[in-house]
Design a protein around this motif. Structure first.
Motif, PDB file in Angstrom:
ATOM      1  N   TYR A 313       6.456  -1.560   0.369  1.00 16.93           N
ATOM      2  CA  TYR A 313       5.273  -0.479   0.493  1.00 16.93           C
ATOM      3  C   TYR A 313       5.897   0.581  -0.677  1.00 16.93           C
ATOM      4  O   TYR A 313       5.033   1.382  -1.451  1.00 16.93           O
ATOM      5  N   THR A 323      -2.608  -0.258  -2.465  1.00 16.61           N
ATOM      6  CA  THR A 323      -2.185   0.982  -2.470  1.00 16.61           C
ATOM      7  C   THR A 323      -3.273   2.212  -2.473  1.00 16.61           C
ATOM      8  O   THR A 323      -3.070   3.256  -2.134  1.00 16.61           O
ATOM      9  N   TYR A 327      -7.380   3.620   4.485  1.00 14.94           N
ATOM     10  CA  TYR A 327      -6.608   3.111   5.682  1.00 14.94           C
ATOM     11  C   TYR A 327      -5.498   2.649   5.655  1.00 14.94           C
ATOM     12  O   TYR A 327      -4.937   1.917   6.251  1.00 14.94           O
ATOM     13  N   TYR A 329      -2.487   3.504   4.893  1.00 12.62           N
ATOM     14  CA  TYR A 329      -1.360   4.238   5.662  1.00 12.62           C
ATOM     15  C   TYR A 329      -1.171   3.710   6.775  1.00 12.62           C
ATOM     16  O   TYR A 329      -0.153   3.396   7.398  1.00 12.62           O
ATOM     17  N   PHE A 332      -0.437   0.023   7.350  1.00 13.33           N
ATOM     18  CA  PHE A 332       1.095  -0.099   7.230  1.00 13.33           C
ATOM     19  C   PHE A 332       1.723   0.184   8.636  1.00 13.33           C
ATOM     20  O   PHE A 332       2.774  -0.685   8.913  1.00 13.33           O
ATOM     21  N   TRP A 333       1.638   1.064   9.290  1.00 17.19           N
ATOM     22  CA  TRP A 333       2.239   1.378  10.369  1.00 17.19           C
ATOM     23  C   TRP A 333       1.691   0.233  11.521  1.00 17.19           C
ATOM     24  O   TRP A 333       2.712   0.064  12.517  1.00 17.19           O
TER      25      TRP A 333
END
Length: 353
Positions: A313, A323, A327, A329, A332-333
């Motif tokens: 990432y 990228t 949404y 980010y 990713f979490w």
């Protein structure tokens, strides 16, 4: 100074029968204390010189002469000459001998260790005591003043029938029995501490525990050095066929052998217990280390894929997919949490956690 083995350089190369004191204790003055008794009379006195004992030598009584201090070789020679003691016997009195018993033409010779705990040095101190007895006299040779024989003296003073009516062989038995009793007292005191430490080793072992266990192992080994040969001595004493032992005394010697056997078995038990404690300590510490390594390994295993994802990432490519998501980010979490939760559940299912 070594406690387990000492050899006197002064005796090296000397012929048999040469009298050289090999001990460490040196009293300022040698004291001669006499107890003379029969069933009806008792006399106690401190002698100024050995010649004073001559009048008691041929009396129809039991004469106990106690010599405190062995560094005065000339005085020991005079004692030997007064009681017609063999030169080899006198040599053994002055040397540091293994506990043993020997029969001579006119007497029986017993040598063993008298032990005490020294709180200042925090260790067991050993002192050699030699016992020579015949039909009418008994002589004890000690390296220094002070001993554990007051119970025997008190029995004589209180006119205990058995000891006051017996010959020196029973007095010799009483002295050795009291010394063996003292062995047991020392072992019981150490045993209380050893058993307490066992609980600590099982519940909450700390780094100081190894030092404590090794201390007790050394002291128990020192006790064993004195007690094991004493058991052999007493067994040989029970089998000794001599006119210097009354028939009635043999039953007491057999009981003394049973007594020293109990002492020896207690010593072996605590010796094994200390070895087990050391094993348990290392096993417990190893188990705790394994637990720590397991936790660290699991943390590493969990973070390896997370680091891999984060590495991808975080790469600096302009056309990297996803990228530009609004949404991205949070997705990713979410992926990181799902991967971590899946791995932790997998570890738990495998019972690695």
């Amino acid at each position: 100074m070594p406690r387990f083995f000492r050899k006197s350089a002064a005796k090296a190369g000397t012929p048999p029968g040469t009298l050289v004191y090999a001990g460490d204790f040196k009293e300022e003055t040698v004291s001669l204390n006499l107890i003379d008794y029969n069933p009806d009379k008792l006399e106690e006195k401190e002698l100024s010189n050995i010649d004073e004992v001559i009048e008691y030598r041929d009396k129809d009584t039991v004469t106990w002469l106690n010599v405190d201090g062995l560094h005065n070789v000339n005085l020991i020679k005079k004692v030997g000459a007064t009681f017609n003691l063999n030169d080899l016997l006198l040599e053994d009195i002055l040397a540091q001998q293994r506990p043993k018993i020997e029969e001579y033409d006119n007497c029986v010779f017993v040598v063993l260790k008298m032990l005490r705990y020294d709180p200042e040095e925090d260790k067991i101190i050993s002192e050699q005591i030699s016992i020579v007895y015949s039909e009418k006299f008994l002589i004890t040779f000690q390296e220094k003043k002070g001993d554990v024989l007051d119970p025997v003296r008190n029995r004589i003073r209180k006119k205990r029938k058995r000891i006051r009516g017996s010959k020196p062989d029973f007095l010799a038995y009483s002295i050795v029995d009291t010394i063996v009793d003292n062995y047991l007292d020392i072992i019981e005191d150490f045993g209380d501490d050893i058993e307490t430490n066992e609980t600590k080793v099982l519940k909450d072992p700390d780094p100081d525990m190894v030092e404590i266990i090794n201390y007790y192992k050394q002291e128990v080994q020192f006790l064993r050095k004195s007690i094991k040969p004493t058991k052999e001595l007493i067994f040989k004493w029970t089998k000794l066929e001599t006119d210097h032992i009354e028939k009635s005394t043999y039953q007491y010697l057999d009981d003394l052998h049973d007594h020293i056997t109990v002492v020896s078995e207690a010593l072996d038990m605590y010796r094994e217990m200390l070895s087990d404690q050391l094993t348990i300590y290392h096993t417990t510490i190893s188990g705790k280390m394994n637990d720590i390594m397991r936790v660290l390994t699991i943390f590493s295993a969990v973070f390896i894929p997370l680091t891999f994802i984060a590495g991808i990432y975080g790469t600096n490519f302009v056309n990297l997919p996803e990228t530009q998501w609004k949404y991205g980010y949070f997705v990713f979490w979410g992926v990181l949490v799902v991967v971590a939760a899946f791995m932790l559940r997998y570890f738990r299912k495998k019972k690695w956690l």
